[in-house]
Enzyme design. Structure first.
Site, PDB file in Angstrom:
ATOM      1  N   GLU A   1       0.839  -1.208   0.000  1.00  0.00           N
ATOM      2  CA  GLU A   1       0.000   0.000   0.000  1.00  0.00           C
ATOM      3  C   GLU A   1       0.870   1.254   0.000  1.00  0.00           C
ATOM      4  OE1 GLU A   1      -2.652  -0.010   3.387  1.00  0.00           O
ATOM      5  OE2 GLU A   1      -3.792   1.695   2.605  1.00  0.00           O
TER       6      GLU A   1
ATOM      7  N   ASN B   1     -12.410  -1.184  -0.483  1.00  0.00           N
ATOM      8  CA  ASN B   1     -11.680  -1.823   0.623  1.00  0.00           C
ATOM      9  C   ASN B   1     -12.317  -1.416   1.945  1.00  0.00           C
ATOM     10  OD1 ASN B   1      -9.176  -2.921   2.112  1.00  0.00           O
ATOM     11  ND2 ASN B   1      -9.223  -0.767   2.762  1.00  0.00           N
ATOM     12  N   GLU B   2     -12.515  -2.349   2.817  1.00  0.00           N
ATOM     13  CA  GLU B   2     -13.033  -2.077   4.173  1.00  0.00           C
ATOM     14  C   GLU B   2     -14.113  -0.986   4.143  1.00  0.00           C
ATOM     15  OE1 GLU B   2      -9.930  -1.692   7.167  1.00  0.00           O
ATOM     16  OE2 GLU B   2      -9.288  -3.755   6.784  1.00  0.00           O
TER      17      GLU B   2
ATOM     18  N   GLU C   1      -6.030  -9.267   3.526  1.00  0.00           N
ATOM     19  CA  GLU C   1      -5.175  -8.622   4.528  1.00  0.00           C
ATOM     20  C   GLU C   1      -5.087  -9.550   5.732  1.00  0.00           C
ATOM     21  OE1 GLU C   1      -5.771  -4.469   5.496  1.00  0.00           O
ATOM     22  OE2 GLU C   1      -6.413  -4.025   3.445  1.00  0.00           O
TER      23      GLU C   1
ATOM     24  N   TYR D   1      -6.292  -9.535  11.378  1.00  0.00           N
ATOM     25  CA  TYR D   1      -4.919  -9.321  11.849  1.00  0.00           C
ATOM     26  C   TYR D   1      -4.717 -10.027  13.189  1.00  0.00           C
ATOM     27  CZ  TYR D   1      -4.048  -5.838   8.231  1.00  0.00           C
ATOM     28  OH  TYR D   1      -3.858  -5.216   7.016  1.00  0.00           O
TER      29      TYR D   1
ATOM     30  N   GLN E   1       2.316  -6.265   5.173  1.00  0.00           N
ATOM     31  CA  GLN E   1       2.494  -5.873   3.794  1.00  0.00           C
ATOM     32  C   GLN E   1       3.919  -6.219   3.365  1.00  0.00           C
ATOM     33  OE1 GLN E   1       1.227  -1.868   3.020  1.00  0.00           O
ATOM     34  NE2 GLN E   1      -0.712  -2.100   4.130  1.00  0.00           N
TER      35      GLN E   1
HETATM   36  O1  AHR Z   1      -2.788  -2.781   6.255  1.00  0.00           O
HETATM   37  C1  AHR Z   1      -3.052  -1.617   6.951  1.00  0.00           C
HETATM   38  C2  AHR Z   1      -4.513  -1.228   6.912  1.00  0.00           C
HETATM   39  O2  AHR Z   1      -5.256  -2.161   7.611  1.00  0.00           O
HETATM   40  C3  AHR Z   1      -5.166  -1.176   5.559  1.00  0.00           C
HETATM   41  O3  AHR Z   1      -4.950   0.008   4.890  1.00  0.00           O
HETATM   42  C4  AHR Z   1      -6.610  -1.335   5.911  1.00  0.00           C
HETATM   43  O4  AHR Z   1      -7.347  -1.926   4.864  1.00  0.00           O
HETATM   44  C5  AHR Z   1      -6.603  -2.150   7.168  1.00  0.00           C
HETATM   45  O5  AHR Z   1      -7.386  -1.614   8.146  1.00  0.00           O
END
Ligand code: AHR
Length: 495
Positions: A26, A173-174, A297, A240, A346
């Site tokens: 990103e 996205n999101e 992600e 995450y 990332q």
């Molecule tokens: O990867 C960091 C961020 O995490 C991304 O921009 C977003 O999609 C997520 O919340």
């Protein structure tokens, strides 16, 4: 007690889609700028502005697909700012990530060039949150139309005669958060509208990915599937691994306490439940499993390294990250009938990165080494495996200590990957190799381990954590016994 594993080489469980070894990069912190893009005039050796050392290292892990430009950045990105002569591209503020100037020097042409260098498939995420239907539609036309059209002509004026092949396109996205704070009902309607104008030009067939749920937001998946399943090829999921609390303190990347190590493993394993439950909802509308779950992600998210810009999400990477990666891959393999792609967050300098840079210096992280060791599983045939693991206990809580997966590659070799999650005890794994009797003499292995939970690579000591030969195994009849040190990821190759 010994862990018992049975590999049934005669029972095949489908193909492990190589795209689960995908990446995400990103416009965030030093991922794109410095991580990949240094510009043509940089003293850092580069090819057309893209640094050579990073490309060479990434080529060695065979990245199958690369998602770009975000993340949250995607829903603020206007692609037309990033084409044409670089000197005249718009300078804007990257409002989401650190408020720094984004000079747009890395745009569509540069991204496609990077994908060519890496020999990877591009996966572009379009802007729904602050972009228009026309803007999204014209981006696809610009990239993929072969013939005369306003966008194709413009692409040619900017130096690219032929269209690019573009398979993967994400519609936002999101969108439940940074992508517009939408309700699923509203986003489902927007998805239906926007995707209509994401056209297939000529032979280029786009695999459309709808913005999916955060963690355990099962209602989001239910609504999206109910309202739009027939219009999508993939539906995303973001998760995450955070040992602490997202808002109050995620935990440091270095020096985890015993408890933090254990919780990290527990939360990494939680992706199994999330995939199972989201997939069950998808099954209701898509029993044939045509639609891919796209975990675009995933990875560890710790507090930023002290002294670094909080908006840059720069964190160190240890043997703990390596275990998190290994466990995720095994779980993705187990769900290979539904999980068609996953993209670690990332690639460089951000979150659970493969590579860290400091100016012209570059190091490979423990996570990089797991991607390198596990690349043998890409597009391999998954083999039936039964794992009876010991328990790994802390403060009255239990986890399995061993996680494993097996596949057969195109050359017929069988690869068994193993993780020992336990941070202080080695463990013995007895693996019965059914259907492999004729190959049992030809066994070799690789091991990634460390003696401290904190073990990581630095610019002064770049090879602290790196794979070595696995020596601690014996074979008797059809039984392979591997002793895994504490905190270990191993790959054993048979044949
Ligand atoms: O990867 C960091 C961020 O995490 C991304 O921009 C977003 O999609 C997520 O919340």
């Amino acid at each position: 007690m010994t862990n018992k594993v049975v590999v049934n080489a005669d029972i095949e469980k489908g193909i492990i889609n190589k795209n689960i070894y995908g990446h995400f990069s990103e416009h965030l912190g030093r991922c794109i700028y410095e991580g990949f893009w240094v510009g043509e005039d940089s003293p850092i050796p580069n090819t057309n502005g893209i640094r050579n050392d990073v490309v060479a290292a990434l080529k060695n892990i065979d990245i199958p697909v690369l998602r770009w430009p975000g993340g949250c950045f995607a829903d603020e990105y206007h692609w037309k700012d990033g084409i044409g002569p670089r000197e005249s591209r718009k300078r804007m503020v990257n409002t989401h990530w650190g408020g720094v100037v984004e000079n747009n020097h890395f745009g569509t042409h540069e991204f496609m060039m990077l994908c060519d260098m890496l020999e990877t498939e591009p996966y572009i995420c379009g802007n729904v949150g602050s972009g228009t239907v026309q803007e999204m539609s014209e981006w696809v036309e610009y990239m993929t139309f072969d013939g005369e059209s306003p966008m194709a002509n413009w692409r040619q004026e900017n130096g690219r005669e032929k269209p690019w092949d573009l398979k993967y396109f994400g519609v936002g996205n999101e969108n439940w958060g940074c992508g517009g704070n939408m309700r699923p009902e509203y986003y489902a309607d927007l998805y239906r509208q926007y995707q209509t104008y994401v056209r297939n030009y000529g032979e280029n067939k786009i695999y459309k990915i709808a913005g999916g749920a955060n963690i355990d937001d099962y209602r989001w998946t239910e609504v999206l599937m109910r309202e739009a399943h027939w219009l999508m090829d993939g539906l995303s999921l973001h998760y995450y691994t955070i040992p602490g609390d997202f808002w109050k303190g995620k935990g440091a990347a270095l020096d985890p306490s015993e408890k933090e190590w254990f919780i990290t493993m527990k939360r990494a394993l939680h992706i199994d439940e999330l995939i199972t439950k989201h997939s069950t909802i998808m099954d209701k509308y898509d029993p044939e499993k045509r639609i891919g779950m796209i975990v675009d992600e995933w990875g560890t998210w710790f507090d930023v390294e002290p002294g670094t810009n909080p908006g840059f999400l720069y964190q160190q990477n240890t043997i703990r990250d390596a275990l998190v990666a290994g466990v995720h891959f095994h779980i993705f393999h187990d769900h290979s009938d539904r999980v068609q792609m996953a993209n670690i967050a990332q690639t460089v300098n951000v979150l659970q990165a493969m590579i860290l840079t400091e100016g012209e210096k570059m190091i490979l992280t423990p996570t990089y080494h797991v991607f390198e060791m596990f690349k043998v599983h890409q597009d391999a045939t998954k083999l039936d495996i039964d794992v009876k693991s010991n328990t790994y206990e802390l403060d009255g809580e239990e986890l399995p200590s061993v996680s494993a997966s097996a596949s057969r590659d195109k050359a017929g070799k069988v690869n068994i990957s193993l993780c020992n999650l336990n941070h202080k005890e080695e463990t013995e794994v007895k693996i019965q190799l059914r259907g492999l009797q004729d190959r049992i003499e030809k066994i070799s292995g690789r091991l990634l381990t460390a003696s401290e939970t904190n073990a990581h690579n630095t610019f002064d000591q770049p090879e602290n954590v790196k794979p070595e030969a696995l020596e601690s195994f014996t074979v008797e009849g059809d039984e392979l016994t591997v002793t895994l040190p504490a905190m270990a990821v191993a790959v054993v190759t048979i044949g």
